[in-house]
Motif scaffolding. Structure first.
Motif, short mmCIF file in Angstrom:
data_model
loop_
_atom_site.label_atom_id
_atom_site.label_comp_id
_atom_site.label_asym_id
_atom_site.label_seq_id
_atom_site.Cartn_x
_atom_site.Cartn_y
_atom_site.Cartn_z
N LYS A 187 0.55 -1.28 -0.29
CA LYS A 187 -0.38 0.23 0.29
C LYS A 187 0.79 0.82 -0.39
N ASP A 208 0.81 4.03 -2.75
CA ASP A 208 0.42 5.27 -2.45
C ASP A 208 1.14 6.37 -3.03
N GLU A 233 1.93 8.04 6.40
CA GLU A 233 0.72 7.54 7.02
C GLU A 233 -0.43 7.61 6.09
N THR A 292 -3.95 4.34 5.22
CA THR A 292 -4.87 3.93 5.26
C THR A 292 -5.06 2.39 4.69
N ILE A 324 -7.11 -1.16 4.08
CA ILE A 324 -8.44 -1.80 4.53
C ILE A 324 -8.39 -2.67 4.56
N LYS A 374 -11.79 0.40 7.65
CA LYS A 374 -10.83 0.71 7.71
C LYS A 374 -9.34 0.63 8.73
N LYS A 375 -8.26 0.83 8.33
CA LYS A 375 -7.51 1.41 10.21
C LYS A 375 -5.76 2.09 8.88
N THR A 376 -5.38 3.31 9.98
CA THR A 376 -4.66 3.97 9.53
C THR A 376 -3.50 3.70 10.19
N TYR A 377 -2.68 3.79 9.47
CA TYR A 377 -0.93 3.32 10.51
C TYR A 377 0.21 3.85 10.25
N THR A 378 0.84 4.04 10.59
CA THR A 378 2.42 5.13 10.33
C THR A 378 3.52 4.24 9.96
#
Length: 981
Positions: free
Chosen positions: A185, A189, A222, A224, A226, A232-236
């Motif tokens: 991802k 992105d 950062e 997001t 799925i 949905k979950k946000t990761y750094t």
């Protein structure tokens, strides 16, 4: 006079002058871990070559013996030994490394020639803290030269710089597969704008590599993701530059011009070639599996066999090579959980009530398995089973959404999903954690596809796996080529990015077929010598070279389906066979043959033992041999051996009831061979050993050790590991081996009890340990002290070489000097490896003089060129004839060699010893000392598993313990014979 202080004793106080010490050796750093620190904007000091990886990590502290009260003399010896396995910088006065002039190696022949030149020359040394392994003393020349193919593919790499970055994902990702999803991802992105359009290769943990430098040294991203059920979950994702390195040190190492192996560079290139399969297949260690590689096959117990392949990048004399091999392993069937439980526990039909005993069994099998639910039409969430509840679904209460009222699981599913549980009296699957558990009815769960079964398979499952995977050499070679084509290494975009090219042909390698040794039998036989052919021979017309005497024996039968007449006939035939081939075996048993039901194994053994004492004690005799006909069930062998060897002091020979009923001549002969060595006899010896003309053995008293460590089965986290050491006792014949066993910490590979120095309040420091005891036993038997020590060590991986060398050779040294301060015989320490994936194939599968009956290469085939280490002393030896499938050669790697073996000498000695294995008339695949140690270690495993406390705690193995479980002591009446055969 020799010193005998500190309670150390010695070889009866005699002084022994040891041979001169060997010369200095060069070495390389083995198993050095990479520097994975997080460095931002690191500045290189003047003169530091780009790509050398920054500062060298400090040398790992060498493990110390179990006792902290070693004598000062031994401590100084340890320090001296540690210094002796360190090397000095190969640097000239002007500060530059003195390398030989570069030579091109455009072909296999030129590469081998270059390796020969490098081996004979003085090889520059890489570091003052590197561990020494001996250089290759040249190449072997004995035997008929042939060409073979190996499953290695030559790899060429362009001279590009490689950049390493550290990765940190928050919140933490525990699954490698999900970590790869997050990284994919990230590339989708931000790849084009922020990552310089470079291709990242990710190791699945916390590192990735690029073939060019990113436009930043550190950056946070950062994104997001799925997840399942469209959540949905946000990761750094935090990325930092760690280091950069080039390929120059690797190329110097491959040409034999430096000793330090650039492990980090090889690891980076290996990660590049693993990127494509990691994204597309199920990864298990270094192997990849997928239904794409062949149909899945059921192997029983709710499991199925998946096919795949093994892949590893290896440094060799001809350069980098990609080792490819077909592989297979067991996976859970993706079936309903109830169907799996029914099949794995053999519950057909399913019982109405799930007993506590069944719950404990199922809990052990299911713990850690991922399941998904089937009661909802929406995409299901994946759950990891932490256990089974102690209460059934119709009685297990919980509160909904934190309300005060509670409801049963069965009632909840009836109210919420309009589903009436069919097995409401069964326990529920528990997932989540103890604070927030999730309860799921077993009948509404399905096992998620693609989960490997990592626990121990039963005998039937192993047999089914072998049937599914056993391939003849030609078929296996064809399968390897199909793997290469399916992966299409030439089109791999990541390989292209890093400039990696993989050749499409199996590598041709020069090999030699060593001549088999002549075997000596008793002079009274019609044939006094034997010339093995294709790794096997027979006993027709021959008598054992030293037949044992069995004056008092007995037989006990636990097989309910074998008649008394069949047992009497079997015993009569077995006694006759023993006498015919050279033993002196009393025709009549000391006590009447006993018949007991399978459920009365312990009572039957004890009763027969007491009967024998009553009858033989007054004659001053004891029972020398007990023949045991096993029950039809296969779980009593370990109990019988434990009781007889650690409690009753009986030497046993167990026989399967099916074999007893057949009673064929070949089986009787094999049993007679085993019985003879168990009562102190010898079956055959090498003719050169008998005539005292065996090189490196006959000219001076020599002791050969074998050592192995066996670890608990996967999932058994509370058991100790077990070490076994055997040593030859009959120089110069080298056929009889005494065995010692010891338990040690869970999954500890280094043998802790090779030497020990324990504090005694009266005697002071008392030396002990297995090596010391076996050296003393050798002296008692031969009245000589060993002038040489040859140590074959099984079960050590490449990453443990440095630790084994520093710890175990040091322990051998201490054991010697504890007997006499001046006693330092030269030691040769050889690691024996069977768990590798190098396979040797005949150049022509139809050429009769190159293959045996199974289509495998001939026994005696040895390879020490091309695919072996660039500079160190190692070789592959196929010492046995194939029976089924593809033969696996054994890899021997010399870590320490004060005896200064030539290549021919060590290869020939090792091969000749493979004809002295006592249990059959065939050469074996592993040198017998290591084989015997393996047998002894597994025998001792039965002693642990047979303990009542082990059986009662077997269901609660999740918590690991550092407590060492002591082994029961083997009785004096059997410990001096080869009872473990």
């Amino acid at each position: 006079m020799s010193r005998r202080g500190d309670g150390r004793g010695g070889f009866y106080g005699e002084r022994y002058q040891h041979p001169p010490a060997s010369g200095e050796r060069g070495g390389r750093n083995i198993g050095r871990s990479g520097n994975r620190g997080r460095v931002v904007g690191e500045t290189r000091s003047r003169g530091q070559r780009f790509g050398m990886g920054g500062a060298m990590p400090p040398q790992q502290e060498r493990p110390t013996p179990s006792s902290s009260s070693s004598a000062s003399g031994l401590s100084s010896l340890s320090k001296a030994f540690e210094e002796s396995v360190q090397i000095h910088n190969g640097i000239s006065e002007n500060g530059t490394a003195e390398f030989p002039a570069p030579t091109a190696a455009s072909s296999v022949d030129s590469a081998i020639s270059s390796a020969e030149t490098a081996t004979e020359a003085v090889v520059p040394l890489g570091s003052s803290t590197s561990v020494v392994h001996p250089l290759r003393p040249g190449f072997g020349s004995v035997g008929r030269k042939i060409m073979i193919r190996v499953n290695h593919f030559l790899v060429d790499v362009e001279d590009k710089n490689i950049f390493q970055y550290s990765v940190k994902i928050e919140p933490e990702v525990k699954s490698r597969a999900f970590g790869r999803m997050v990284m994919k991802k990230l590339i989708d992105d931000f790849g084009e704008l922020h990552l310089g359009q470079l291709k990242l290769v990710y190791d699945g943990r916390n590192i990735f590599y690029t073939a060019g430098q990113l436009p930043f040294t550190s950056k946070d991203f950062e994104l997001t993701v799925i997840e399942r059920r469209s959540r949905k979950k946000t990761y750094t994702v935090s990325i930092e530059f760690t280091k950069g390195f080039d390929l120059h040190p690797l190329k110097q190492f491959l040409k034999g011009r430096q000793r330090d192996c650039p492990h980090e560079t090889i690891q980076a290139l290996d990660v590049v070639l693993r990127e494509f399969p990691s994204e597309n297949y199920v990864s298990v260690s270094r192997s990849f599996f997928s239904p794409k590689f062949g149909n899945k096959e059921a192997i029983g117990g709710g499991l199925e066999c998946w096919r795949g392949y093994y892949q590893s990048l290896r440094p060799t004399q001809i350069g980098l090579s990609l080792n490819l091999d077909i592989s297979a392993t067991s996976f859970f069937k993706p079936v309903k959980l109830m169907d799996f439980v029914s099949e794995s526990l053999e519950l057909k039909p399913l019982p109405k009530v799930f007993s506590e005993h069944l719950r404990i069994q199922a809990n052990k099998i299911l713990k850690g398995v991922r399941v998904e639910t089937t009661h909802n039409s929406k995409p299901s969430r994946c759950y990891k089973i932490t256990g089974l509840t102690s209460q059934p679904a119709n009685k297990l209460l919980f509160s909904v959404d934190g309300q005060a009222d509670t409801i049963s699981v069965a009632q909840y599913f009836k109210d919420r999903y309009k589903y009436n549980l069919l097995y409401a009296s069964y326990p529920c699957v528990q997932a989540g954690n103890s604070k927030k558990p999730v309860y799921l009815p077993m009948e509404l769960c399905k096992i998620v596809e693609g989960q490997r079964y990592s626990k121990k398979l039963n005998e039937q499952q192993v047999a089914n796996m072998l049937r599914a995977t056993c391939k003849r050499p030609a078929v296996r070679e064809d399968g390897i080529m199909k793997i290469w084509s399916q992966n299409s290494y030439t089109d791999d975009m990541h390989a292209k990015e890093f400039g990696i090219t993989v050749d499409r042909h199996l590598q041709f390698v020069e090999a030699r077929i060593l001549p088999p040794p002549k075997l000596k039998y008793h002079n009274n036989g019609r044939e006094r010598t034997c010339n093995p052919s294709l790794g096997k021979w027979n006993m027709i017309g021959k008598r054992m070279v030293n037949g044992g005497t069995v004056d008092s024996w007995a037989c006990i039968c636990f097989a309910g389906r074998v008649s008394e007449d069949a047992i009497y006939y079997f015993c009569n035939e077995l006694v006759g066979m023993c006498n015919n081939i050279g033993m002196i075996f009393n025709c009549n048993p000391a006590v009447d043959i006993s018949f007991w039901p399978p459920s009365q194994v312990e009572n039957g053994l004890r009763d027969l033992y007491h009967l024998s004492i009553e009858k033989l004690n007054h004659e001053g005799k004891h029972l020398q041999m007990l023949i045991v006909v096993l029950p039809e069930a296969s779980d009593s062998y370990g109990r019988i051996k434990t009781i007889c060897e650690t409690e009753l002091g009986l030497v046993t020979q167990c026989c399967k009831p099916t074999k007893v009923l057949k009673c064929d001549k070949q089986y009787l002969e094999n049993i007679a061979l085993k019985i003879n060595v168990k009562v102190g006899g010898r079956n055959t010896v090498l003719e050169d050993a008998f005539n005292k003309t065996l090189p490196f053995i006959s000219d001076a008293p020599t002791i050969i050790f074998g050592a192995d460590v066996t670890h608990p089965s996967p999932g058994e986290d509370s058991q100790s590991s077990i070490a076994a050491v055997v040593a030859s006792m009959d120089w110069p014949l080298m056929t009889t081996y005494r065995c010692l066993i010891s338990s040690q910490q869970h999954r500890q590979e280094m043998i802790q009890d090779l030497f020990a120095s324990n504090a005694d309040p009266k005697k002071g420091n008392v030396a002990g340990g297995m090596v010391r005891e076996l050296l003393q036993e050798f002296y008692k038997v031969t009245n000589r002290k060993p002038n040489r020590i040859i140590f074959y060590r099984d079960g050590v991986s490449e990453g443990q070489y440095a630790q084994v060398l520093l710890y175990e050779v040091d322990a051998i040294r201490k054991a010697c000097t504890s007997l006499d301060e001046d006693y330092l015989p030269p030691v040769t320490f050889v690691v024996v490896q069977k768990r590798h994936h190098t396979r040797l194939f005949p150049a022509d599968h139809h050429q009769k003089d190159l293959i045996d009956r199974s289509g495998n290469i001939l026994p005696g085939t040895v390879v020490d060129r091309a695919i072996c280490h660039p500079t160190e002393f190692d070789f592959y030896l196929c010492s046995h004839s194939g029976i089924q499938g593809t033969s696996r050669p054994t890899h021997y790697h010399v870590l320490f060699d004060e005896n200064k073996f030539s290549a021919d000498a060590l290869q020939s000695l090792t091969y000749n010893l493979c004809y002295t294995y006592a249990r059959c008339t065939r050469s074996v695949s592993v040198v017998p000392p290591a084989y015997y140690a393996h047998l002894a270690a597994f025998r001792a495993r039965y002693y642990v598993e047979g303990k009542p406390e082990y059986r009662s705690n077997r269901t609660n193995t999740r918590e690991k313990t550092s407590e060492i479980q002591p082994l029961p002591k083997i009785k004096d009446t059997i410990k001096h014979v080869m009872f473990y055969c």
